[in-house]
Write a protein that holds these residues in place. Structure first.
Motif, PDB file in Angstrom:
ATOM      1  N   ASP A 465     -29.776  -1.619   0.077  1.00 22.57           N
ATOM      2  CA  ASP A 465     -28.442  -1.864   0.627  1.00 22.57           C
ATOM      3  C   ASP A 465     -28.443  -3.119   1.500  1.00 22.57           C
ATOM      4  N   LEU A 466     -29.587  -3.352   2.157  1.00 23.60           N
ATOM      5  CA  LEU A 466     -29.740  -4.502   3.045  1.00 23.60           C
ATOM      6  C   LEU A 466     -31.009  -5.251   2.661  1.00 23.60           C
ATOM      7  N   VAL A 467     -31.033  -6.536   2.949  1.00 24.02           N
ATOM      8  CA  VAL A 467     -32.177  -7.376   2.578  1.00 24.02           C
ATOM      9  C   VAL A 467     -32.605  -8.215   3.772  1.00 24.02           C
ATOM     10  N   LEU A 468     -33.901  -8.212   4.038  1.00 25.69           N
ATOM     11  CA  LEU A 468     -34.478  -9.116   5.034  1.00 25.69           C
ATOM     12  C   LEU A 468     -34.945 -10.379   4.321  1.00 25.69           C
ATOM     13  N   THR A 469     -34.613 -11.536   4.868  1.00 23.19           N
ATOM     14  CA  THR A 469     -34.977 -12.812   4.258  1.00 23.19           C
ATOM     15  C   THR A 469     -35.524 -13.744   5.335  1.00 23.19           C
ATOM     16  N   ALA A 470     -36.587 -14.452   4.998  1.00 26.83           N
ATOM     17  CA  ALA A 470     -37.165 -15.431   5.921  1.00 26.83           C
ATOM     18  C   ALA A 470     -36.816 -16.839   5.442  1.00 26.83           C
ATOM     19  N   THR A 471     -36.466 -17.722   6.362  1.00 21.48           N
ATOM     20  CA  THR A 471     -36.101 -19.087   6.018  1.00 21.48           C
ATOM     21  C   THR A 471     -36.462 -20.026   7.158  1.00 21.48           C
ATOM     22  N   ARG A 472     -36.724 -21.276   6.810  1.00 24.43           N
ATOM     23  CA  ARG A 472     -36.962 -22.288   7.837  1.00 24.43           C
ATOM     24  C   ARG A 472     -35.651 -22.934   8.286  1.00 24.43           C
ATOM     25  N   ARG A 473     -34.587 -22.683   7.518  1.00 28.61           N
ATOM     26  CA  ARG A 473     -33.281 -23.224   7.864  1.00 28.61           C
ATOM     27  C   ARG A 473     -32.534 -22.261   8.775  1.00 28.61           C
ATOM     28  N   PRO A 474     -31.442 -22.699   9.380  1.00 24.60           N
ATOM     29  CA  PRO A 474     -30.647 -21.770  10.186  1.00 24.60           C
ATOM     30  C   PRO A 474     -30.118 -20.636   9.312  1.00 24.60           C
ATOM     31  N   PRO A 475     -30.134 -19.412   9.801  1.00 23.35           N
ATOM     32  CA  PRO A 475     -29.626 -18.289   9.004  1.00 23.35           C
ATOM     33  C   PRO A 475     -28.115 -18.391   8.841  1.00 23.35           C
ATOM     34  N   PRO A 476     -27.553 -17.785   7.799  1.00 25.18           N
ATOM     35  CA  PRO A 476     -26.103 -17.855   7.596  1.00 25.18           C
ATOM     36  C   PRO A 476     -25.358 -17.154   8.731  1.00 25.18           C
ATOM     37  N   PRO A 477     -24.168 -17.614   9.053  1.00 27.31           N
ATOM     38  CA  PRO A 477     -23.401 -17.005  10.155  1.00 27.31           C
ATOM     39  C   PRO A 477     -22.993 -15.563   9.876  1.00 27.31           C
ATOM     40  N   THR A 478     -23.026 -15.167   8.608  1.00 25.15           N
ATOM     41  CA  THR A 478     -22.635 -13.799   8.255  1.00 25.15           C
ATOM     42  C   THR A 478     -23.784 -12.800   8.376  1.00 25.15           C
ATOM     43  N   ALA A 479     -24.942 -13.270   8.824  1.00 21.58           N
ATOM     44  CA  ALA A 479     -26.096 -12.376   8.951  1.00 21.58           C
ATOM     45  C   ALA A 479     -25.800 -11.266   9.950  1.00 21.58           C
ATOM     46  N   LEU A 480     -26.248 -10.074   9.625  1.00 18.89           N
ATOM     47  CA  LEU A 480     -26.041  -8.929  10.518  1.00 18.89           C
ATOM     48  C   LEU A 480     -26.931  -9.014  11.751  1.00 18.89           C
TER      49      LEU A 480
END
Length: 508
Positions: A465-480
């Protein structure tokens, strides 16, 4: 009536007889104290794979359940015996990390007692056992593997060597059986130590039946109930193959690139043992009595080298603890050689050993204590960060299924929620089984078919239902939720949580 002075003289005369008993306890007591101190230091940075084992142990102790998460059965605990031991201790102390410390100390004491017995049987100086124990204790790679099955494996290998040399067929079989439950691949080392004896076939049936009596109950249960006799990690790790240009074969170069001092000290025994091994062969061929006494230790070093070759042939990734059996075998061989050589050489050898010991302690302490990361670690965040994130994730998930970003151990331990990962989701293992079969020859494919005969291939992977994602960029503003994580291995990243539907619909 006897005088007081006579009684004192009699008591004083009786003291020497008690001294051997005191001395006998001194080594295991010192080993226990040193191991407890080391665990106190390393407990703050146990690696993520250790927390996979601790999560299994916690579920076993608290819920009588075999799985990484409480919500699903899995068979990805590489070491059944480690989980069973940790689970049993956790049941009483109610804390899996504390249980890991107790098991670690107990295994270290068992190992040092075996080393002492080996030293006595082969005529080595009393310094052999404490010196070998100390060098193994502070090896950076082994320090980075505490909580995994490495120490149990080392204790089992040492006692395999003891009973193989003493020709105790039944006890040897029991230890070999336990070794198989620690890690199935350690049977290779046991086989070499068994076959290295003269007339090795003596008592072979007694040894075999004792080993089967120990192993069959678990492997039978695992095959029938869990769907595979051998843990699923076998096919998961084989299907992963290499990390870019680095496989198990050249993996030490990868660690040297990222942790130069720690890797150099960790893998130094392998290089030195190769050189010393050649010298041992020459002396053995010349009929040297010292070389003959060192034969069991040379067999251990050879067994470690063959373990390295076998893992290279399997083509698995260079997870650092996979090198532990080779390093342990080489280290014990080198310390035995250092203690057995003539006095004029021994001083230099022991001085060099002491220098390595001091350097290992210094490298560990250099970043400051307590450390945030293990000396060698390929994790993307510290244990503290993952446990804090896991605790917050439990509140954010609200019972929903969460797919991890690749590391699951500490998150699962802290979250107690349904985390979706190939180590926790039995349905996600099927592609790894198919890939491993595809890459295997006829014999390997037949063995895999037998191992997974009771595996339920109809189980579909869990849909998160939910996904954890790692990124070097800024996370999206819609992130929980978002978290900043950092490690020596990957550098700084942002970990964020998103609804699975939103993430799958987002442009790539």
């Amino acid at each position: 009536m006897r005088s007081a002075s006579a009684e004192l003289r009699e008591a004083a005369g009786a003291l020497p007889a008690a001294w051997p008993s005191t001395r006998a306890w001194a080594l295991p007591a010192a080993a226990a104290a040193a191991s407890a101190l080391v665990f106190t230091l390393v407990s703050s940075h146990l690696i993520d794979d250790t927390y996979i084992t601790l999560s299994y142990a916690k579920n076993l102790a608290f819920h009588a359940h075999w799985g990484l998460i409480e919500q699903g059965t899995a068979n990805t605990a590489t070491s059944p015996l480690n989980v069973l031991a940790l689970g049993a201790v956790t049941f009483f102390v109610r804390d899996a990390v504390l249980a890991a410390g107790i098991v670690f100390v107990a295994a270290q004491v068992v190992m040092v007692l075996g080393l002492r017995r080996l030293g006595e049987r082969t005529g080595l100086p009393p310094a052999f056992a404490p010196l070998a124990f100390a060098v193994l204790l502070v090896n950076p790679l082994l320090l980075s593997s505490v909580g995994l099955e490495v120490t149990l494996g080392a204790a089992g290998v040492v006692w395999t060597l003891v009973y193989a040399g003493e020709r105790r067929a039944g006890r040897l079989g029991v230890v070999i059986g336990l070794l198989a439950l620690v890690r199935i691949d350690l049977l290779l080392i046991a086989a070499v130590l068994f076959a290295a004896r003269r007339e090795f076939w003596t008592g072979i049936w007694q040894t075999a039946f004792a080993a089967l009596a120990v192993t069959l109950p678990w492997f039978g249960f695992s095959w029938l109930v869990l769907g595979s006799a051998v843990p699923d990690t076998l096919v998961i790790k084989i299907s992963q193959q290499s990390w870019g240009p680095f496989s198990f074969t050249n993996g030490p170069l990868l660690y040297w690139r990222n942790f130069p001092a720690e890797a150099a000290l960790s893998f130094l025994p392998l290089a030195v043992a190769g050189v010393v091994g050649v010298s041992w062969i020459v002396q053995y061929r010349r009929g040297s009595e010292t070389a003959r006494r060192l034969t069991p230790f040379a067999a251990l070093a050879v067994a470690g080298a063959l373990h390295y070759v076998a893992y290279s042939r399997l083509g698995v990734p260079p997870y650092h603890w996979y090198y532990a059996p080779s390093i342990i075998g080489a280290t014990i061989f080198l310390v035995a050689c250092a203690c057995a050589v003539p006095e004029r050489i021994r001083r230099g050898a022991l001085t060099a050993t002491g220098a390595v010991l001091a350097a290992s302690v210094a490298v560990y302490a250099l970043p400051g204590l307590p450390r945030q990361f293990a000396p060698i670690s390929s994790n993307h965040a510290s244990t503290t960060e993952y446990r804090e994130i896991g605790a917050q994730l439990a509140a954010l998930a609200h019972g929903r299924k969460v797919e991890t970003a690749g590391e699951v151990g500490a998150l699962a331990y802290a979250c107690d929620c349904e985390l979706v990962d190939e180590f926790s989701d039995r349905g996600a293992v099927d592609p790894a089984i198919a890939e491993t079969k595809r890459r295997s020859g006829d014999i390997g494919r037949a063995l895999l078919e037998a191992n997974f005969h009771n595996f339920d291939h109809s189980v579909a992977p869990i849909s998160p239902d939910l996904v954890l994602t790692a990124t070097r960029r800024p996370p999206p503003p819609t992130a929980l939720a978002t978290w900043h994580i950092d490690s020596p291995w990957t550098g700084a990243q942002n970990l964020y949580l998103m609804p699975a539907q939103v993430l799958s619909a987002a442009p790539r």
